[in-house]
Design a protein around this motif. Structure first.
Motif, short mmCIF file in Angstrom:
data_model
loop_
_atom_site.label_atom_id
_atom_site.label_comp_id
_atom_site.label_asym_id
_atom_site.label_seq_id
_atom_site.Cartn_x
_atom_site.Cartn_y
_atom_site.Cartn_z
N VAL A 204 0.84 -1.20 0.00
CA VAL A 204 0.00 0.00 0.00
C VAL A 204 0.87 1.25 0.00
CG1 VAL A 204 -1.76 1.28 1.27
CG2 VAL A 204 -1.85 -1.22 1.18
N VAL A 205 1.87 1.29 0.88
CA VAL A 205 2.73 2.47 0.99
C VAL A 205 3.61 2.61 -0.26
CG1 VAL A 205 4.48 3.62 2.38
CG2 VAL A 205 2.67 2.32 3.49
N ASP A 206 4.10 1.49 -0.79
CA ASP A 206 4.84 1.54 -2.06
C ASP A 206 4.00 2.19 -3.14
OD1 ASP A 206 7.16 0.39 -1.12
OD2 ASP A 206 6.70 -1.62 -1.86
N GLY A 207 2.74 1.78 -3.23
CA GLY A 207 1.85 2.34 -4.24
C GLY A 207 1.61 3.82 -4.04
N LEU A 208 1.50 4.25 -2.77
CA LEU A 208 1.31 5.67 -2.48
C LEU A 208 2.48 6.51 -3.00
CD1 LEU A 208 -0.20 5.91 1.12
CD2 LEU A 208 -1.13 6.86 -0.97
N PHE A 209 3.70 6.06 -2.71
CA PHE A 209 4.87 6.82 -3.15
C PHE A 209 5.02 6.78 -4.67
CE2 PHE A 209 6.25 6.64 1.31
CZ PHE A 209 6.64 7.97 1.46
N ALA A 210 4.65 5.65 -5.28
CA ALA A 210 4.70 5.60 -6.74
C ALA A 210 3.73 6.61 -7.34
CB ALA A 210 4.36 4.18 -7.21
N ASP A 211 2.53 6.71 -6.75
CA ASP A 211 1.56 7.70 -7.23
C ASP A 211 2.02 9.11 -6.95
OD1 ASP A 211 -0.02 5.62 -8.08
OD2 ASP A 211 -1.36 5.67 -6.35
N ALA A 212 2.85 9.27 -5.90
CA ALA A 212 3.37 10.60 -5.57
C ALA A 212 4.53 11.00 -6.48
CB ALA A 212 3.82 10.63 -4.11
N GLY A 213 4.98 10.08 -7.31
CA GLY A 213 5.99 10.44 -8.30
C GLY A 213 7.42 10.11 -7.95
N GLY A 214 7.65 9.25 -7.00
CA GLY A 214 9.03 8.95 -6.65
C GLY A 214 9.15 7.73 -5.76
N ALA A 215 10.39 7.40 -5.40
CA ALA A 215 10.67 6.29 -4.51
C ALA A 215 11.14 6.82 -3.17
CB ALA A 215 11.73 5.37 -5.12
N PRO A 216 10.71 6.24 -2.05
CA PRO A 216 11.10 6.74 -0.73
C PRO A 216 12.58 6.45 -0.45
CG PRO A 216 9.90 4.69 -0.52
CD PRO A 216 9.81 5.07 -1.96
#
Length: 295
Positions: A204-216
């Motif tokens: 879920v969190v991976d998908g959020l950051f992908a949608d935010a345009g980057g990798a944490p």
């Protein structure tokens, strides 16, 4: 060894008279005598001897009677357990994410018990991360579990029952701490305390950051959201975690995530190959109804 013969033996040992024992058993005296002879033949020892008009146990019979009482008692207990289960009573084995243990699960279980005051019901409560909960379900250690969405390839039925909010947490002195809300893209430059790949929330969190345009920028990884919150409070990084009561007891700032849009739910999950006893089935249906009523 014929179970009826064991019952006949126990009755005759108590009554000490063939005719009266046969009457209690609702069989003929010759049938009782034949059954006892068969039992003695199987065991190879005499169980009864005549003492005047009565029939008493031999020393072999005394020894065997103890075993018969234990056997019949265990059988009767098992039969009664099954009858209680058929009536919708018995044990319900629940597994759930630890964060659900402070309010949601205790309240749901208490409401279920209150709705069925005349039924003899009890629970066991097991907490774990999603992977462990799914394994406990597949290994028949739990009847049903509340977890993040499991792998669709597994033989499980998962129905969403609780929608939970995710928040960004930071140390109190972090540059983002003063904001009441944040676009997750603003968190990308900062080191993160992150869920391990085994954790249900990782995807879920991976998908959020992908949608935010980057990798944490992952600085540390761990499985439990409560541990993540503790590490953030001590300055190890920032993190995306579920909104939970613990956050308001720690030295962290809690920021609402305004973007990107997300949907994270807890799923009531059962194993397709696992027979649900009536009590567990009724609790599952109760939880699903409560979920529908709350939407």
């Amino acid at each position: 060894m014929n179970l009826d013969h064991l019952r006949y033996f126990a009755c005759l040992a108590q009554v000490k008279h063939y005719t009266r024992a046969a009457q209690q058993l609702c069989i003929s005296q010759p049938s009782l005598s034949h059954a006892i002879r068969q039992l003695e033949g199987e065991l190879g020892v005499p169980l009864f001897e005549k003492t005047g008009r009565n029939t008493t146990l031999t020393p072999f019979g005394e020894t065997f009677l103890t075993t018969v009482h234990q056997t019949l008692g265990t059988l009767e207990e098992g039969v009664e357990t099954l009858r209680r289960s058929a009536r919708g009573e018995g044990l319900i084995r629940l597994g759930f994410l630890r964060r659900l243990g402070s309010r949601y699960i205790p309240q749901l279980a208490a409401e279920f018990l209150a709705a069925h005051p005349a039924r003899n019901l009890s629970f066991t409560f097991h907490t774990d991360r999603t992977q462990g909960l799914v394994e406990s379900l597949l290994h028949r250690q739990c009847d049903l579990v509340f977890c993040s969405q499991p792998d669709p390839a597994l033989p499980l039925t998962a129905v969403p029952v609780v929608r939970q909010e995710l928040v960004l947490i930071t140390p109190k002195d972090h540059p983002l701490a003063g904001r009441g809300a944040v676009d997750l893209a603003q968190a990308l430059p900062y080191p993160m305390v992150y869920f391990t790949r085994e954790a249900g929330l990782r995807r879920v969190v991976d998908g959020l950051f992908a949608d935010a345009g980057g990798a944490p920028r992952i600085a540390y990884e761990t499985e439990e959201d409560q541990v993540i919150a503790g590490l953030v409070a001590q300055g190890f990084g920032i993190a995306v975690v579920p909104q939970m009561e613990l956050l308001h007891k720690l030295e962290v700032a809690v920021l609402k995530i305004t973007a990107p849009d997300y949907r994270w739910e807890v799923f009531l999950t059962t194993c397709d190959g696992l027979f649900l006893a009536p009590a567990a089935r009724d609790f599952r249906d109760f939880a699903l109804r409560r979920s529908q009523e709350g939407r």
